[in-house]
Design a protein around this motif. Structure first.
Motif, mmCIF file in Angstrom:
data_model
loop_
_atom_site.group_PDB
_atom_site.id
_atom_site.type_symbol
_atom_site.label_atom_id
_atom_site.label_comp_id
_atom_site.label_asym_id
_atom_site.label_seq_id
_atom_site.Cartn_x
_atom_site.Cartn_y
_atom_site.Cartn_z
ATOM 1 N N LYS A 5 0.827 -1.211 0.000
ATOM 2 C CA LYS A 5 0.000 0.000 0.000
ATOM 3 C C LYS A 5 0.862 1.262 0.000
ATOM 4 O O LYS A 5 0.566 2.231 -0.700
ATOM 5 C CB LYS A 5 -0.908 0.008 1.234
ATOM 6 C CG LYS A 5 -2.033 -1.017 1.204
ATOM 7 C CD LYS A 5 -2.834 -0.967 2.493
ATOM 8 C CE LYS A 5 -3.934 -2.021 2.512
ATOM 9 N NZ LYS A 5 -4.706 -1.995 3.778
ATOM 10 N N SER A 6 1.934 1.230 0.771
ATOM 11 C CA SER A 6 2.809 2.408 0.869
ATOM 12 C C SER A 6 3.491 2.690 -0.463
ATOM 13 O O SER A 6 3.553 3.841 -0.912
ATOM 14 C CB SER A 6 3.860 2.190 1.963
ATOM 15 O OG SER A 6 3.252 2.020 3.220
ATOM 16 N N VAL A 7 3.987 1.637 -1.099
ATOM 17 C CA VAL A 7 4.656 1.811 -2.396
ATOM 18 C C VAL A 7 3.664 2.296 -3.445
ATOM 19 O O VAL A 7 3.950 3.214 -4.223
ATOM 20 C CB VAL A 7 5.320 0.489 -2.844
ATOM 21 C CG1 VAL A 7 5.841 0.617 -4.276
ATOM 22 C CG2 VAL A 7 6.451 0.119 -1.907
ATOM 23 N N LEU A 8 2.474 1.683 -3.465
ATOM 24 C CA LEU A 8 1.449 2.096 -4.422
ATOM 25 C C LEU A 8 1.030 3.539 -4.172
ATOM 26 O O LEU A 8 0.828 4.319 -5.117
ATOM 27 C CB LEU A 8 0.236 1.166 -4.313
ATOM 28 C CG LEU A 8 -0.933 1.459 -5.268
ATOM 29 C CD1 LEU A 8 -0.490 1.292 -6.718
ATOM 30 C CD2 LEU A 8 -2.121 0.546 -4.959
ATOM 31 N N SER A 9 0.903 3.917 -2.899
ATOM 32 C CA SER A 9 0.529 5.282 -2.540
ATOM 33 C C SER A 9 1.529 6.292 -3.081
ATOM 34 O O SER A 9 1.163 7.275 -3.731
ATOM 35 C CB SER A 9 0.434 5.407 -1.010
ATOM 36 O OG SER A 9 0.358 6.757 -0.612
#
Length: 436
Positions: free
Chosen positions: A183-187
């Motif tokens: 989620k953090s990378v995609l964000s």
């Protein structure tokens, strides 16, 4: 309205028919993966393998300092210390000599303070820290033995565990560390792509307006269409170009995740007789499968919807500003004093979004994703973590209203500025255009 459609169509077809657009759209994901691979290889290529000879005057460290693929410990007799140090400078195959002094009266503090590392060339910081960590670990075990505590008992005390996190707002789904990392990378990826595209395509609109103004082509064009229709046609045409690229990239990403998830999930976990290298590659494939699985578990329809809506509104909002700037100046040098007003809010939203990994639902995340000047990047950065529906709706309404108001202001500036030549526009003069 028909004129806006025709201008939009012309701007769109002019861009998408270029070979550079097709090549960039299709190859950009591959280029991004390739770029990441090159960066990884560069870090790998810069890694060094160090050989350190160890003079252990106590015998405490032998069989305890373990060599790794990046660091080799070679124990030598204490009697050879001086000879080894004297010949170190001319020994190109050796990186350093670690001298561990005698332990006197059980004083480990003194032993550590008198420990020296004589080096032939500069060694990496991580190598030095690894040596320090290894020495500390051996000393720690020796102290434990003196306290009468077995290593197995200490291992049991230090035994770590993984805290399972159940998210009730996501149908009691387990939120693992890997899923949070995805989620953090995609964000960050979605936020950065939005930030870059708004600037890149916004500047493209500004340059297009400035070019037509300087070539006096605009005088002919506005004899057939209204200035507002020309401005909106340019903005919407370039918007459709950006959306086309996003649709292609989103499709490629989803298909790639599906292929990776289904293609490697059926591979058996136990491969008999496999080499260490083969198992290492298998672990990488398994990690890729887990990442793709975590991606597919996200609410992709909502993420794509929010991404498209906020990119569209955010791009139109800022492109209106860029179009107004292009119409108000005579050359690109003069644009610098005005473009700062468009870039600063986006940068505040982008850098503020880096804090979302610690607390995506905090007050900073809320306000950045609600305020229209920052919401195009901040809301996109928050959406992979999950955002309440009322916040998304409120942010869209505010951004939509602000975008319409900005189009109205930009239209007033564009109408007057597009026909102004030779005069350097000031903020005071632009304000008169808006009032007029």
């Amino acid at each position: 309205m028909n004129h806006i459609f025709l201008i939009t169509k012309r701007e769109f077809l002019t861009q998408v028919k270029k070979k550079s657009f097709v090549i960039l759209t299709l190859l950009a994901p591959l280029l991004l993966i390739g770029f990441g691979s090159v960066i990884g290889l560069m870090f790998k290529a810069n890694e060094s393998h160090s050989i350190i000879e160890v003079v252990d005057k106590n015998g405490l460290f032998k069989n305890h300092l373990k060599s790794t693929d990046k660091l080799d410990y070679v124990f030598v007799p204490a009697a050879d210390e001086k000879a080894k140090v004297n010949t170190l400078k001319n020994n190109e195959s050796l990186d350093g000599i670690l001298i561990l002094p005698e332990l006197q009266n059980g004083n480990y503090e003194q032993l550590l303070n008198n420990t020296r590392l004589v080096i032939n060339n500069k060694i990496g910081f991580d190598t030095k820290q690894k040596i320090v960590s290894d020495i500390n670990e051996v000393i720690k075990k020796e102290k434990i033995k003196k306290l009468g505590i077995a290593e197995s008992q200490l291992d049991n005390l230090d035994k770590a565990f993984t805290l399972k996190t159940i998210n009730v707002s996501e149908n009691n789904k387990e939120d693992s560390d890997l899923a949070f990392g995805v989620k953090s990378v995609l964000s960050m990826l979605l936020m950065y792509v939005t930030f870059m595209f708004i600037i890149i395509y916004g500047v493209r609109v500004m340059r297009s307006v400035l070019e037509e103004k300087n070539n006096r082509v605009v005088e002919i064009i506005i004899s057939s269409v209204k200035p507002f229709e020309l401005m909106m046609g340019k903005i919407l045409g370039v918007t459709m170009v950006a959306l086309t690229q996003f649709v292609v990239w989103i499709t490629m990403s989803v298909v790639g995740a599906l292929v990776l998830n289904t293609g490697f999930s059926s591979i058996p976990k136990n491969i008999p007789g496999g080499s260490e290298t083969m198992m290492s590659k298998f672990d990488i494939l398994q990690m890729g499968t887990q990442i793709s699985h975590s991606l597919l578990e996200l609410n992709f329809p909502l993420i794509i919807f929010v991404f498209i809506v906020f990119f569209l509104l955010g791009y139109i909002f800022y492109s209106s500003i860029y179009a107004a700037i292009g119409s108000a100046v005579d050359n690109e040098t003069e644009t610098q004093q005005f473009t700062l007003f468009a870039i600063l809010p986006l940068m505040v939203g982008m850098y503020g979004s880096f804090t979302f990994m610690n607390n995506p639902d905090g007050p900073l995340g809320f306000w950045l994703s609600i305020i229209p000047f920052t919401s195009p990047v901040a809301m996109i950065a928050r959406i992979p973590y999950g955002v309440p529906a009322w916040q998304i709706a409120l942010s869209i309404v505010l951004l939509l209203g602000t975008t319409i108001f900005m189009i109205f202001l930009a239209g007033k500036i564009y109408r007057v500025g597009i026909l102004m030549y030779g005069n350097k526009a000031t903020l005071k003069e632009i304000w008169k255009w808006i009032k007029g």
